[in-house]
Design an enzyme around this catalytic site. Structure first.
Site, mmCIF file in Angstrom:
data_model
loop_
_atom_site.group_PDB
_atom_site.id
_atom_site.type_symbol
_atom_site.label_atom_id
_atom_site.label_comp_id
_atom_site.label_asym_id
_atom_site.label_seq_id
_atom_site.Cartn_x
_atom_site.Cartn_y
_atom_site.Cartn_z
ATOM 1 C CD GLU A 99 -3.032 -1.210 0.336
ATOM 2 O OE1 GLU A 99 -2.990 -0.128 -0.556
ATOM 3 O OE2 GLU A 99 -3.221 -2.118 -0.137
ATOM 4 N N GLY A 100 0.300 2.418 -0.529
ATOM 5 C CA GLY A 100 1.142 3.498 -0.560
ATOM 6 C C GLY A 100 2.090 3.782 -1.600
ATOM 7 C CB CYS A 101 3.434 1.564 -4.174
ATOM 8 S SG CYS A 101 4.941 0.961 -3.330
ATOM 9 C CB VAL A 102 3.141 6.021 -7.697
ATOM 10 C CG1 VAL A 102 3.316 7.349 -6.588
ATOM 11 C CG2 VAL A 102 4.358 5.735 -7.831
ATOM 12 C CB SER A 103 4.110 1.298 -9.685
ATOM 13 O OG SER A 103 4.473 2.516 -10.184
#
Length: 349
Positions: A99-103
């Site tokens: 969670e919290g990744c742009v990808s």
């Protein structure tokens, strides 16, 4: 995003660290350091030296430090991405997603018989796949203790901060946090499997209260006690031939584990201390009274309690154990906590 608070939940409590240390033979110095690190999230007492990393991670840090040019480091990441083994489609599930990744990023661990953890990962972005591959290479073939001893500050030693956007840096940190969290989950699963192995039932003590170890969270001798469980639940089944001297405690533990999936569970049998009380004498008409199991203290830590008041938690457990009360269980003292509440209580000790 996994916050510092949530990350700390998986290793802060004293009982969790003690079980981890016992199963994996963690030295006391490493044990103290792990507790400090996990209880403070990314905050640590001192900066960790590269020489303190696992050998595989030391090699990667050294390789990146030898490349002074940010663009060259960027190309190095893409090289790592090209070497990442494909991940099966069935592993692309929410439980494995960072969670919290742009990808989109997924990581999956495997604890092998040699006691070491091996990782798989994947991403829909080449750059993020390179970051995932870096962690997979650096943390594979490490013991759980080695993985948990690594501080997030190693990311700065790689010299990638200047080459990545703030969101990419945060995503990289989130990958690392999830991998440490999953390592602890593997340890917990290993302990539960070990504790679920058939064992002779322990005799009830008349001199002191008995306790079920906190982190085992599985009924002992589950297969052997199937008949016992059906009769001890007050459903009218024929009397059990089981030799267990604690049918009520066994049934309580089984129901709490199956319903709440606790991170920690303690059950203390205090019946011997109340044998002469009027309530205990009256309970002797039921099976709980026959086995002397009338008074218990229970401490349970479960994510199922999130958003529930103490009253609702206790009411849920009383309803869950209605059949045991009908059998003669007289008194039940409850401590119910969420993982966050258990962490706060442990830090106050």
């Amino acid at each position: 995003m996994i916050s510092h608070r949530h990350f700390g939940l998986y290793g802060v409590t004293s009982s969790s660290v003690r079980v981890f240390r016992r199963v994996f033979a963690i030295p006391s110095s490493t044990n103290r350091m792990m507790r400090r690190q996990l209880s403070r999230g990314v905050s640590t007492c001192r900066a960790q030296k590269a020489s303190e990393f696992p050998p595989s991670l030391q090699k990667i840090v050294g390789a990146f430090q030898m490349v002074p040019d940010p663009m060259a480091r960027y190309k190095q990441l893409l090289f790592f991405a090209s070497k990442l083994a494909p991940m099966p489609a069935e592993d692309h599930i929410p439980e494995n997603k960072v969670e919290g990744c742009v990808s989109q990023v997924w990581v999956v661990p495997e604890l092998r018989p040699d006691g070491k953890v091996y990782w798989r990962a994947d991403s829909d972005s080449q750059l993020t796949k390179g970051l995932a591959a870096l962690l997979v290479t650096g943390l594979s073939s490490c013991t759980p203790a080695e993985i948990l001893s690594v501080q997030p500050t190693f990311i700065e030693l790689l010299g990638l901060k200047q080459s990545l956007t703030p969101s990419r840096n945060n995503g990289f940190l989130n990958m690392f946090r999830l991998m440490q969290r999953k390592t602890l989950e593997l340890v917990a699963a290993s302990v539960r499997t070990e504790s679920a192995a058939p064992a002779a039932p322990a005799a009830a003590s008349s001199a002191a209260p008995s306790a079920v170890p906190a982190a085992v969270a599985e009924p002992q001798s589950a297969a052997a006690n199937t008949a016992e469980s059906s009769s001890s639940n007050g459903n009218g089944a024929a009397p059990s031939t089981s030799t267990s001297s604690t049918p009520v405690q066994d049934a309580m533990q089984r129901k709490l584990v199956e319903t709440l999936r606790p991170l920690a569970l303690n059950i203390w049998n205090d019946s011997a201390q109340h044998a002469g009380h009027a309530g205990a004498m009256a309970a002797r008409h039921g099976k709980a009274g026959e086995s002397g199991e009338t008074h218990f203290r229970v401490e349970v830590v479960s994510e199922a309690f999130e958003g529930m008041t103490q009253v609702k938690r206790q009411r849920m457990i009383y309803q869950l154990l209605e059949e045991e009360f009908a059998m003669g269980l007289h008194a039940l003292s409850l401590i119910t906590r969420t993982p966050a509440e258990a962490q706060a209580a442990a830090l106050q000790r």
